[in-house]
Write a protein that holds these residues in place. Sequence first.
Motif, mmCIF file in Angstrom:
data_model
loop_
_atom_site.group_PDB
_atom_site.id
_atom_site.type_symbol
_atom_site.label_atom_id
_atom_site.label_comp_id
_atom_site.label_asym_id
_atom_site.label_seq_id
_atom_site.Cartn_x
_atom_site.Cartn_y
_atom_site.Cartn_z
ATOM 1 N N PRO A 135 0.814 -1.218 0.000
ATOM 2 C CA PRO A 135 0.000 0.000 0.000
ATOM 3 C C PRO A 135 0.847 1.268 0.000
ATOM 4 N N GLU A 136 0.416 2.225 -0.814
ATOM 5 C CA GLU A 136 1.132 3.510 -0.879
ATOM 6 C C GLU A 136 0.913 4.273 0.425
ATOM 7 N N ARG A 137 1.874 5.159 0.721
ATOM 8 C CA ARG A 137 1.802 5.942 1.957
ATOM 9 C C ARG A 137 2.208 7.390 1.692
ATOM 10 N N ILE A 138 1.740 7.948 0.609
ATOM 11 C CA ILE A 138 2.153 9.309 0.275
ATOM 12 C C ILE A 138 0.947 10.223 0.220
ATOM 13 N N ILE A 139 1.189 11.515 0.330
ATOM 14 C CA ILE A 139 0.114 12.493 0.364
ATOM 15 C C ILE A 139 0.393 13.587 -0.659
ATOM 16 N N PRO A 140 -0.616 14.013 -1.412
ATOM 17 C CA PRO A 140 -0.414 15.126 -2.335
ATOM 18 C C PRO A 140 0.163 16.344 -1.619
ATOM 19 N N GLY A 141 1.096 16.994 -2.272
ATOM 20 C CA GLY A 141 1.778 18.133 -1.689
ATOM 21 C C GLY A 141 3.173 17.808 -1.219
ATOM 22 N N ASN A 142 3.427 16.512 -0.977
ATOM 23 C CA ASN A 142 4.743 16.108 -0.489
ATOM 24 C C ASN A 142 5.105 14.721 -1.005
ATOM 25 N N MET A 143 4.613 14.381 -2.193
ATOM 26 C CA MET A 143 4.709 13.023 -2.703
ATOM 27 C C MET A 143 6.145 12.551 -2.905
ATOM 28 N N VAL A 144 6.948 13.351 -3.572
ATOM 29 C CA VAL A 144 8.287 12.905 -3.936
ATOM 30 C C VAL A 144 9.117 12.640 -2.690
ATOM 31 N N TYR A 145 9.053 13.553 -1.733
ATOM 32 C CA TYR A 145 9.789 13.356 -0.474
ATOM 33 C C TYR A 145 9.299 12.100 0.247
ATOM 34 N N GLU A 146 7.983 11.926 0.329
ATOM 35 C CA GLU A 146 7.443 10.798 1.083
ATOM 36 C C GLU A 146 7.690 9.465 0.391
ATOM 37 N N LEU A 147 7.738 9.453 -0.935
ATOM 38 C CA LEU A 147 8.104 8.223 -1.631
ATOM 39 C C LEU A 147 9.464 7.719 -1.173
ATOM 40 N N GLU A 148 10.371 8.630 -0.971
ATOM 41 C CA GLU A 148 11.740 8.257 -0.605
ATOM 42 C C GLU A 148 11.921 8.042 0.891
ATOM 43 N N ASN A 149 11.088 8.701 1.716
ATOM 44 C CA ASN A 149 11.380 8.728 3.145
ATOM 45 C C ASN A 149 10.347 8.065 4.045
ATOM 46 N N ASN A 150 9.171 7.741 3.531
ATOM 47 C CA ASN A 150 8.192 7.036 4.349
ATOM 48 C C ASN A 150 8.467 5.538 4.340
ATOM 49 N N SER A 151 8.249 4.890 5.473
ATOM 50 C CA SER A 151 8.411 3.441 5.531
ATOM 51 C C SER A 151 7.355 2.766 4.664
ATOM 52 N N ARG A 152 7.628 1.533 4.258
ATOM 53 C CA ARG A 152 6.725 0.773 3.393
ATOM 54 C C ARG A 152 6.413 -0.575 4.017
ATOM 55 N N THR A 153 5.275 -1.123 3.625
ATOM 56 C CA THR A 153 4.877 -2.474 4.036
ATOM 57 C C THR A 153 4.654 -3.311 2.791
ATOM 58 N N ILE A 154 5.243 -4.493 2.775
ATOM 59 C CA ILE A 154 5.062 -5.436 1.664
ATOM 60 C C ILE A 154 4.326 -6.656 2.206
ATOM 61 N N GLY A 155 3.112 -6.874 1.745
ATOM 62 C CA GLY A 155 2.366 -8.072 2.123
ATOM 63 C C GLY A 155 2.536 -9.139 1.056
ATOM 64 N N ALA A 156 2.925 -10.335 1.464
ATOM 65 C CA ALA A 156 3.205 -11.396 0.492
ATOM 66 C C ALA A 156 2.803 -12.756 1.046
ATOM 67 N N ASP A 157 2.397 -13.673 0.148
ATOM 68 C CA ASP A 157 2.154 -15.061 0.549
ATOM 69 C C ASP A 157 3.462 -15.744 0.904
ATOM 70 N N ASN A 158 4.458 -15.499 0.095
ATOM 71 C CA ASN A 158 5.760 -16.157 0.220
ATOM 72 C C ASN A 158 6.785 -15.128 0.709
ATOM 73 N N PRO A 159 7.369 -15.332 1.905
ATOM 74 C CA PRO A 159 8.346 -14.365 2.417
ATOM 75 C C PRO A 159 9.528 -14.134 1.473
ATOM 76 N N GLU A 160 9.928 -15.160 0.719
ATOM 77 C CA GLU A 160 11.047 -14.979 -0.204
ATOM 78 C C GLU A 160 10.678 -14.015 -1.334
ATOM 79 N N ILE A 161 9.456 -14.145 -1.838
ATOM 80 C CA ILE A 161 8.989 -13.197 -2.857
ATOM 81 C C ILE A 161 8.856 -11.810 -2.245
ATOM 82 N N GLY A 162 8.380 -11.765 -1.012
ATOM 83 C CA GLY A 162 8.279 -10.493 -0.318
ATOM 84 C C GLY A 162 9.622 -9.801 -0.202
#
Length: 407
Positions: A148-175
């Motif tokens: 899921p994305e975690r960015i907000i209009p007005g500060n998208m480019v900065y938040e793309l690079e600096n906000n943490s991310r979550t990867i949900g996956a069936d297979n941890p290796e693919i994750g």
Amino acid sequence: MSINIIGLGYIGLPTALIFAKNGIKVTGTDYNKKLVEQLNNTQVPFKEEGLEELFQDAINNGIKFSTDYIKTDTYILAVPTPYVEESKKLDPKYVISATNSVLDVCEKGAAIIIESTIAPGTIDRYIRPIIEDRGLVIGEDVHLLHAPERIIPGNMVYELENNSRTIGADNPEIGEKIKKLYANFCMAEILVTDIRSAEMSKVVENTFRDINIAFANELTKICRSDGMDVYEIIRIANMHPRVNILQPGPGVGGHCISVDPWFLVGDYPDLTNMILTARKTNDSMPGHVLKRIRDIMREHNIMDITKVGLYGLAYKEDVDDTRESPTYQLLHRMDEHLAFGVKVFDPLIKEAIVEEQYLEFEEFLDDVEIVVVMVGHSHIKDNAAKLKGKLVLDTKNVISDMDTYKL
């Protein structure tokens, strides 16, 4: 590795550009032919800090834009995920359609990553069945993930690079493999978890914010009913080290906070009393603004609604994104009450998209007696002196050095 990013709106386009900037081969796909033509003509479709520079970097690195899906091994879906008005449940039609189109062309073993915010269980209920109906084996023929994305209009480019991310996956290796992909640009922590947890966590984040905003807005109504200054009360309360009340406002807009909590209400109607109340509170704020407008009109014996001007069409300051904006909601309420003719102006909206919209600030001011500040753009702060002589309802509490009406 090459990526096909599906959906080139406020989330998909910046994501495509930042991958391309960092050396990944990217094709961005959107069904909107006009948008694709615009991008291929090197025209950025919306304003965003740093987006023009990012776009140029991506062009230099060979990003492509098309209406066609391409055959590759990695897909990112950033398509709309609205809710159904009657049931409040997620409307999955765009995600389903995009997934089917991917399955028509993808390589064996391709990863399908859904970035769009979705209700918990969406992938189990809607995406897995359409894959299995094709006789494909999940985990072999295709891999499913949710990032899921975690960015907000007005500060998208900065938040793309600096906000943490979550990867949900069936297979941890693919994750972990997809984690390395996002690490090409994301400098913050990237967590790998299961898909349902990833789905739920994003909805919970936006629901938490919605509830906090609703508390501030409810305080506003309480204080208004008994002659208290809500801003002073919040200022004092926030001096406590464990209190952080947000600022009230004219409503909640955008395609996240005003939408995502409904997914939980729709799926868990008997368990979401607080969430439902918060949604109703925030949705009631445009009506509260309308009442304040009427109070000011009565106080000054102004009978003509056409003397009222709404400043701001965007849903938040310094962006041109109007999705679900409180101003739109207020205009709808005015239509319901046969209050036609109210004037509208937003310095960032360069084309007329509603009736009685002005494109020049001075002309707007000339034709109104009451200015309702719906959005705290930098423009209105810089031009506050021009409001002198007007009755000003400042719903964002951004105008200083002059007397204004408050929520």
